[in-house]
Design an enzyme around this catalytic site. Structure first.
Site, PDB file in Angstrom:
ATOM      1  CD  GLU A 342     -95.556 -12.582  52.838  1.00 26.63           C
ATOM      2  OE1 GLU A 342     -94.776 -14.345  52.697  1.00 26.63           O
ATOM      3  OE2 GLU A 342     -96.047 -11.720  52.166  1.00 26.63           O
ATOM      4  CB  CYS A 343     -92.858  -6.812  53.869  1.00 22.75           C
ATOM      5  SG  CYS A 343     -91.186  -6.063  53.553  1.00 22.75           S
TER       6      CYS A 343
END
Length: 455
Positions: A342-343
């Site tokens: 994520e990210c």
């Protein structure tokens, strides 16, 4: 309703009371007041816990440090109401007082159905909690009476019950504000002088993380003492309203675990995991196996999936690129088991990460994209994602709600298959996003909860 005491026959019920701490805008001092109250009340022996309204990893870690209880997010847009109820019930099981810190201004949200805008006002109205409004009074005096009058009458379902004046310049300044606002009948529960102790250090995504603060315990203790000197703690406690007993559990509401034994990257570069997500994974029977890429640790071999959260890999790109044990171990892991980023985790799964100075660092190369922190552009907002294939986040067609908040840009898309179709919080189509290759997937999208419907 929670209970106090050990013996079942003698346990006395604890009636949990709640209070929203908000402000007209960002930068007014909400976090300072919230952390100071948590530290001061905890020091008096009050079982106090806290939540952050909206998507925020950093403040919840400070809340946990100040209160001694796990952090919590409550988001009226991203979370179904039943999930909010279940999270509150769990968080207040042994708490006398719940402080909910708002984000931005009290009524700031998105264009959405009533009660689902993401604003702190949604929680105040739905939960029947009074609002303690923190106002930065620097640069004006009598004009704050007009501001308070507006906030008091803007929404009949939201009750402004008290005020804290922040950055007061002098006794005369304080008297002028008090005199001008007296007719409104709003109690002023504190006045914090302009020469307050230095604020907690910040960086591009907010406060420097709690775990990186060199003397966090001492800083919180000093902040608690300062707030106790300038706020009426008894009056603040009295302002809070009793909360009804919430029922229900997290089953079927929170994100399912990506595996039964989850290798979870956890250090200063990878720390953005929502507490309610990890709690739901554990409740589903999953075991979290933390490891530190910054310490050059590979994902534990006993795990059956690997999760690379967001965080600050752009600040540690050189060190990560030199962590051969981590990168080689991650590649071996991905050959047989799923890996999701994520990210910041998504950035590390790519080919190259360019740091703020423009230096390029080789990453895991499990996805084909490259990213840059030198060529910055802020990406911020709620997101709804429809998964395009089966994977650790769910089956194809699953709808998730979450957000994006990053400054990195994709410099080379890399030919990955897209992970999901995104729209913004108001339903406008953004298009395909993220990437997947074999067992590896990633996206800048942070998942918060399952949407209430699937397509």
């Amino acid at each position: 309703m929670a209970y106090r005491g050990c013996a079942a026959a003698s346990r006395e019920p604890i009636v949990t009371r709640g209070l929203i701490i908000s402000a007209p805008r960002s930068g007014s001092g909400k976090t300072t007041v919230t952390l100071g109250l948590l530290a001061a009340l905890r020091g008096r022996g009050v079982a106090v816990t806290a939540a952050k309204a909206g998507p925020d990893y950093i403040d919840t870690a400070f809340h946990a440090a100040a209160s001694g209880k796990p952090g919590l997010n409550l988001d009226s847009w991203a979370m179904p109401p039943a999930l909010i109820d279940a999270l509150i019930a769990d968080a207040t099981r042994d708490a006398e007082l719940l402080l909910v810190e708002g984000a931005m201004g009290l009524f700031d949200g998105i264009d959405a159905p009533p009660g689902r805008s993401g604003a702190a006002a949604d929680l105040a109205a739905r939960l029947g909690l009074p609002v303690l409004l923190v106002i930065d009074v620097s640069g004006a005096s009598q004009s704050h009476a007009a501001l308070l009058r507006g906030f008091s009458t803007h929404d009949p379902a939201v009750r402004i019950a008290g005020v804290v004046l922040n950055r007061v310049g002098s006794e005369r300044h304080l008297r002028m504000v008090r005199d001008a606002t007296a007719a409104l009948g709003l109690p002023i529960l504190g006045a914090i002088p302009r020469d307050a102790p230095p604020a907690l250090p910040e960086r591009h995504l907010g406060l420097v993380q709690a775990e990186e603060h060199p003397a966090l315990e001492a800083a919180l203790s000093a902040l608690g003492a300062h707030i106790a000197d300038h706020l009426d703690l008894d009056a603040v406690r009295a302002l809070a309203a009793p909360m009804g007993a919430a029922a229900g559990g997290l089953d079927g509401l929170a994100l399912p675990p990506p595996g039964q034994r989850i290798a979870l990257a956890r250090d200063a570069a990878f720390s953005f995991v929502y507490p309610h997500v990890m709690a739901a994974w554990r409740r589903a029977g999953a075991e979290l196996l933390p490891f530190s890429p910054l310490a050059d640790e590979a994902p534990p071999g006993a795990a059956d999936s690997c999760w690379l959260p967001g965080g600050y890999p752009e600040l540690h790109a050189g060190r990560l690129a030199a962590s051969a044990t981590f990168l080689d171990g991650l590649r071996r892991f991905a050959a047989t088991r799923p890996v999701h980023g994520e990210c910041g985790g998504h950035m590390v799964l790519g080919e190259v990460l360019e740091d703020a100075g423009g230096e390029r660092h080789a990453m895991a190369g499990l996805l084909g994209h490259s990213t840059s922190f030198a060529r910055r552009r802020m990406n911020l907002g709620y997101r709804q994602a429809r998964l395009l294939s089966d994977g650790v986040l769910g089956s194809a067609g699953t709808m998730l709600r979450g957000h994006e908040f990053h400054y990195a840009t994709v410099t080379q898309p890399g030919g990955n298959d897209p992970l999901a179709m995104l729209s913004d919080g108001e339903g406008r189509r953004i298009g395909p996003a993220g990437g997947r290759r074999g067992r590896v997937s990633g996206s800048f999208f942070h998942a918060i909860a399952l949407a209430e419907t699937t397509a």
